[in-house]
Write a protein that holds these residues in place. Structure first.
Motif, PDB file in Angstrom:
ATOM      1  N   LYS A 175      30.525  40.214  43.115  1.00 50.50           N
ATOM      2  CA  LYS A 175      31.695  40.875  42.526  1.00 50.50           C
ATOM      3  C   LYS A 175      32.988  40.202  42.984  1.00 50.50           C
ATOM      4  O   LYS A 175      33.944  40.078  42.201  1.00 50.50           O
ATOM      5  CB  LYS A 175      31.690  42.362  42.891  1.00 50.50           C
ATOM      6  N   ALA A 178      33.294  37.143  40.984  1.00 50.38           N
ATOM      7  CA  ALA A 178      33.732  37.477  39.629  1.00 50.38           C
ATOM      8  C   ALA A 178      35.247  37.647  39.580  1.00 50.38           C
ATOM      9  O   ALA A 178      35.908  37.178  38.639  1.00 50.38           O
ATOM     10  CB  ALA A 178      33.046  38.757  39.157  1.00 50.38           C
ATOM     11  N   GLU A 182      37.605  35.265  37.355  1.00 46.77           N
ATOM     12  CA  GLU A 182      38.479  35.898  36.365  1.00 46.77           C
ATOM     13  C   GLU A 182      39.910  35.404  36.543  1.00 46.77           C
ATOM     14  O   GLU A 182      40.606  35.098  35.567  1.00 46.77           O
ATOM     15  CB  GLU A 182      38.413  37.418  36.519  1.00 46.77           C
ATOM     16  N   LYS A 187      36.129  33.275  32.668  1.00 47.02           N
ATOM     17  CA  LYS A 187      35.771  34.651  32.338  1.00 47.02           C
ATOM     18  C   LYS A 187      34.284  34.818  32.050  1.00 47.02           C
ATOM     19  O   LYS A 187      33.689  35.856  32.373  1.00 47.02           O
ATOM     20  CB  LYS A 187      36.615  35.137  31.158  1.00 47.02           C
ATOM     21  N   SER A 191      31.783  37.439  34.105  1.00 44.12           N
ATOM     22  CA  SER A 191      30.921  38.458  33.492  1.00 44.12           C
ATOM     23  C   SER A 191      29.476  38.313  33.964  1.00 44.12           C
ATOM     24  O   SER A 191      28.788  39.303  34.227  1.00 44.12           O
ATOM     25  CB  SER A 191      30.977  38.349  31.970  1.00 44.12           C
ATOM     26  N   GLU A 192      29.023  37.073  34.071  1.00 43.29           N
ATOM     27  CA  GLU A 192      27.650  36.838  34.546  1.00 43.29           C
ATOM     28  C   GLU A 192      27.471  37.364  35.967  1.00 43.29           C
ATOM     29  O   GLU A 192      26.460  38.023  36.274  1.00 43.29           O
ATOM     30  CB  GLU A 192      27.334  35.348  34.519  1.00 43.29           C
ATOM     31  N   ILE A 194      29.135  39.737  37.519  1.00 40.69           N
ATOM     32  CA  ILE A 194      29.136  41.202  37.533  1.00 40.69           C
ATOM     33  C   ILE A 194      27.762  41.728  37.126  1.00 40.69           C
ATOM     34  O   ILE A 194      27.218  42.653  37.750  1.00 40.69           O
ATOM     35  CB  ILE A 194      30.226  41.763  36.596  1.00 40.69           C
ATOM     36  N   ALA A 195      27.185  41.147  36.081  1.00 43.52           N
ATOM     37  CA  ALA A 195      25.868  41.580  35.613  1.00 43.52           C
ATOM     38  C   ALA A 195      24.806  41.360  36.685  1.00 43.52           C
ATOM     39  O   ALA A 195      23.932  42.220  36.912  1.00 43.52           O
ATOM     40  CB  ALA A 195      25.499  40.837  34.329  1.00 43.52           C
TER      41      ALA A 195
END
Length: 299
Positions: A175, A178, A182, A187, A191-192, A194-195
């Motif tokens: 995180k 991420a 960001e 971006k 996102s990857e 975070i997932a």
């Protein structure tokens, strides 16, 4: 007055630990360790708007990356020592620098130059993923904290099965990565990450959470518990809001033995207490060690 004394002693401690690099302690090892430096960097940025020393420490550790992507636990050093969790602390250091130094062009250019090292650091853990999706055993020192009863700082079971703390820290580091990506415009990768963090949290809940006691075990099969698993469950976002507060209550209610944090790990416990809304209830207990040092006239 006592808190003012704590502040002055803390300020003096940071000054004693800053030379051409941060050191873990002024007298004994005098080496720049990731976790120690992560804390000293934060204290520096709370005391000063001069961020050159923090960024130098981040840069030093970036130069320590070995072939598989792990960072060395202390650097510069004549011998190579790797503690996987300390690689994750470095990622948190980079995120802290972003939050304090800001998102100006120069700062973002510096961070963008580190993203390749950051990506490789996260990928270094992937070969050690178990079939349950947890961070498994590596060939390195699985140090977590200096806790009585933990052999060389490793929770019981940690030499043969995944450590809950490491998997939760990995989610927190994903995180943090991420947030960094960001900020620098990557971006898709943000996102990857975070997932992947959310998937890791689900795996930890499935295999490391003791639903009977409402606590996270130190490893999937060993029924031992610690403040460390609680605080990283909160800092990783595995539990939030009142659920986090209730987890903290169960950690402190004394029903089962729970290993407590050392001085250094307590910084992260204080942050978890803030996030869980339990700072006023439990921070005074965690501060007792510092109170004792005041009574001993430490400087």
């Amino acid at each position: 007055p006592r808190y003012n004394r704590m502040w002055e002693i803390g300020r003096n401690t940071v000054l004693c630990c800053m030379h051409e690099m941060y050191v873990d302690c002024p007298y004994y090892e005098q080496q720049q360790y990731d976790m120690d430096s992560a804390l000293e960097m934060l204290y520096t940025m709370r005391m000063s708007a001069d961020y050159r020393m923090p960024f130098k420490s981040i840069t030093d550790f970036s130069h320590s990356q070995i072939a598989d992507g792990m960072l060395q636990a202390n650097y510069p050093s004549v011998r190579v020592q790797v503690i996987p969790d300390f690689t994750l602390f470095w990622i948190l250091m980079v995120r802290d620098y972003l939050r304090y130094a800001g998102d100006g062009k120069d700062e973002l250019d510096r961070l963008r130059a580190l993203t390749g090292i950051l990506d490789r650091a996260l990928e270094a853990f992937v070969p050690y993923m178990t079939s349950e999706g947890l961070i498994g055993v590596t060939p390195y020192w699985h140090f977590v904290d200096w806790v009585p009863g933990w052999h060389v700082g490793v929770p019981n079971g940690g030499f043969t099965e995944p450590l809950t703390v490491t998997s939760l820290m990995y989610a927190a580091a994903l995180k943090a990565a991420a947030e960094i990506n960001e900020a620098v415009g990557r971006k898709g990768l943000a996102s990857e990450y975070i997932a992947r963090a959310e998937e890791m949290i689900l795996n930890v809940r499935a295999h490391c959470y003791d639903s009977e006691l409402g606590l996270y075990r130190n490893t999937p099969s060993v029924k031992e518990y610690s403040q460390h698993t609680t605080l990283w469950a909160i800092l990783s976002g595995a539990v939030t809001g009142e659920e986090a507060g209730e987890l903290m209550d169960r950690t402190f209610d004394g029903r089962v033995p729970v290993a407590v944090c050392s001085f250094s790990m307590n910084h992260y416990m204080f942050r978890a207490l803030e996030l869980s809304g339990r700072y006023n209830q439990y921070a005074p207990k965690q501060l007792q060690g510092w109170e004792t040092m005041l009574d001993w006239h430490c400087t």
